[in-house]
Design an enzyme around this catalytic site. Structure first.
Site, PDB file in Angstrom:
ATOM      1  N   SER A  60     -58.657 -94.624 -96.912  1.00  0.00           N
ATOM      2  CA  SER A  60     -58.915 -94.440 -98.322  1.00  0.00           C
ATOM      3  C   SER A  60     -58.361 -95.639 -98.946  1.00  0.00           C
ATOM      4  CB  SER A  60     -58.434 -93.164 -99.002  1.00  0.00           C
ATOM      5  OG  SER A  60     -58.705 -92.031 -98.154  1.00  0.00           O
TER       6      SER A  60
HETATM    7  N1  SAH Z   1     -56.799 -89.917 -94.319  1.00  0.00           N
HETATM    8  C1  SAH Z   1     -57.333 -90.897 -93.773  1.00  0.00           C
HETATM    9  C2  SAH Z   1     -58.865 -91.283 -94.211  1.00  0.00           C
HETATM   10  C3  SAH Z   1     -59.511 -90.095 -93.303  1.00  0.00           C
HETATM   11  S1  SAH Z   1     -61.542 -90.477 -93.547  1.00  0.00           S
HETATM   12  C4  SAH Z   1     -56.681 -92.277 -93.737  1.00  0.00           C
HETATM   13  O1  SAH Z   1     -55.736 -92.514 -94.387  1.00  0.00           O
HETATM   14  O2  SAH Z   1     -56.913 -93.227 -92.727  1.00  0.00           O
HETATM   15  C5  SAH Z   1     -61.732 -88.894 -93.107  1.00  0.00           C
HETATM   16  C6  SAH Z   1     -61.529 -88.401 -91.697  1.00  0.00           C
HETATM   17  O3  SAH Z   1     -61.730 -87.010 -91.382  1.00  0.00           O
HETATM   18  C7  SAH Z   1     -62.085 -89.068 -90.566  1.00  0.00           C
HETATM   19  O4  SAH Z   1     -61.318 -89.836 -89.796  1.00  0.00           O
HETATM   20  C8  SAH Z   1     -63.064 -88.075 -89.686  1.00  0.00           C
HETATM   21  O5  SAH Z   1     -63.169 -88.164 -88.479  1.00  0.00           O
HETATM   22  C9  SAH Z   1     -62.090 -86.792 -90.398  1.00  0.00           C
HETATM   23  N2  SAH Z   1     -62.726 -85.385 -90.282  1.00  0.00           N
HETATM   24  C10 SAH Z   1     -64.174 -85.135 -90.832  1.00  0.00           C
HETATM   25  N3  SAH Z   1     -64.268 -83.907 -90.508  1.00  0.00           N
HETATM   26  C11 SAH Z   1     -63.241 -83.243 -90.003  1.00  0.00           C
HETATM   27  C12 SAH Z   1     -62.855 -82.040 -89.407  1.00  0.00           C
HETATM   28  N4  SAH Z   1     -63.515 -80.822 -89.626  1.00  0.00           N
HETATM   29  N5  SAH Z   1     -61.665 -81.809 -88.969  1.00  0.00           N
HETATM   30  C13 SAH Z   1     -60.675 -82.927 -88.914  1.00  0.00           C
HETATM   31  N6  SAH Z   1     -61.113 -84.377 -89.268  1.00  0.00           N
HETATM   32  C14 SAH Z   1     -62.161 -84.224 -89.830  1.00  0.00           C
END
Ligand code: SAH
Length: 213
Positions: A60
């Site tokens: 993000s």
């Molecule tokens: N907080 C992260 C950004 C995450 S992007 C950072 O600081 O880098 C969103 C993430 O959510 C992705 O890695 C994706 O694989 C994950 N994601 C999507 N659906 C999900 C689910 N149902 N459970 C767990 N992770 C999930």
């Protein structure tokens, strides 16, 4: 320009924007975002932009991390749940502020890499779990704070169920293209209150109580 200078310039910018209070800004000045991005992106680590982290996912934008973390109001006695570990950067920020941090990621590749980075930086209060975070993490519930860093079509009921009295849940809710950043608070009697902090853009939360694959 060295990374430390770039990082402190980024934090000054977040301060000017009023993105977060001093407690959160101090953490953002300390956690090395460059460790959480691929080598090819490293020169952009302290720019205020989202960056690709593989598996079609992104780390993000720092402004968004600042705003969400500020809204979550984490303190050291809190048990924290994060859904969407991704790079692990937001996890590290939560680990600096909270007591115990549980983070759930659905991609095995991303979960592995994040776990290694968080270990490398020495965060002993972080637990990375592989699974569908739309179901929360019932084995370790309830949580004082829950942060979802992927976009949900609606607030997943499992996360409300796992929110402790006095707890707070921050998540993007809306369509696939853009969402509202929603703060759900549960008072000590259990009543829920919801407010919005404005528009954001996140990758979809994919799972049983999220978007279909
Ligand atoms: N907080 C992260 C950004 C995450 S992007 C950072 O600081 O880098 C969103 C993430 O959510 C992705 O890695 C994706 O694989 C994950 N994601 C999507 N659906 C999900 C689910 N149902 N459970 C767990 N992770 C999930």
């Amino acid at each position: 320009m060295g990374w430390e200078t770039e990082q402190s310039k980024l934090v000054q910018r977040l301060r000017r924007e009023g993105a977060a209070g001093e407690g959160v800004l101090a953490v953002l000045a300390r956690v090395p975002r460059d460790v959480f991005v691929d080598e090819a992106q490293r020169h952009l680590a302290f720019h205020d932009t989202a960056l690709p982290i593989g598996q079609s996912q992104t780390i993000s934008q720092p402004t968004v991390v600042a705003v969400m973390t500020d809204a979550l109001e984490v303190s050291p006695q809190h048990r924290v749940l994060e859904i969407g570990t991704g790079s692990g950067y937001q996890t590290a920020v939560l680990a600096e502020l909270g007591g115990e941090v549980f983070t759930v990621e659905r991609s095995p590749e991303l979960a592995d890499l994040a776990r290694r980075r968080l270990q490398y930086l020495g965060y002993a209060n972080v637990h990375v779990a592989l699974g569908d975070g739309t179901m929360g993490l019932p084995s370790h519930a309830p949580f004082d704070r829950i942060l979802v860093t992927a976009a949900a079509p609606t607030v997943p009921p499992a996360l409300i169920d796992q929110l402790a009295p006095g707890g707070r849940l921050v998540l993007p809710v809306g369509g696939r293209a853009d969402q509202q950043l929603v703060v759900v608070s549960r008072d000590d009697e259990g009543a829920l209150q919801e407010r919005s902090l404005g528009q954001v853009r996140f990758v979809p939360l994919v799972g049983v109580q999220g978007w279909p694959e």
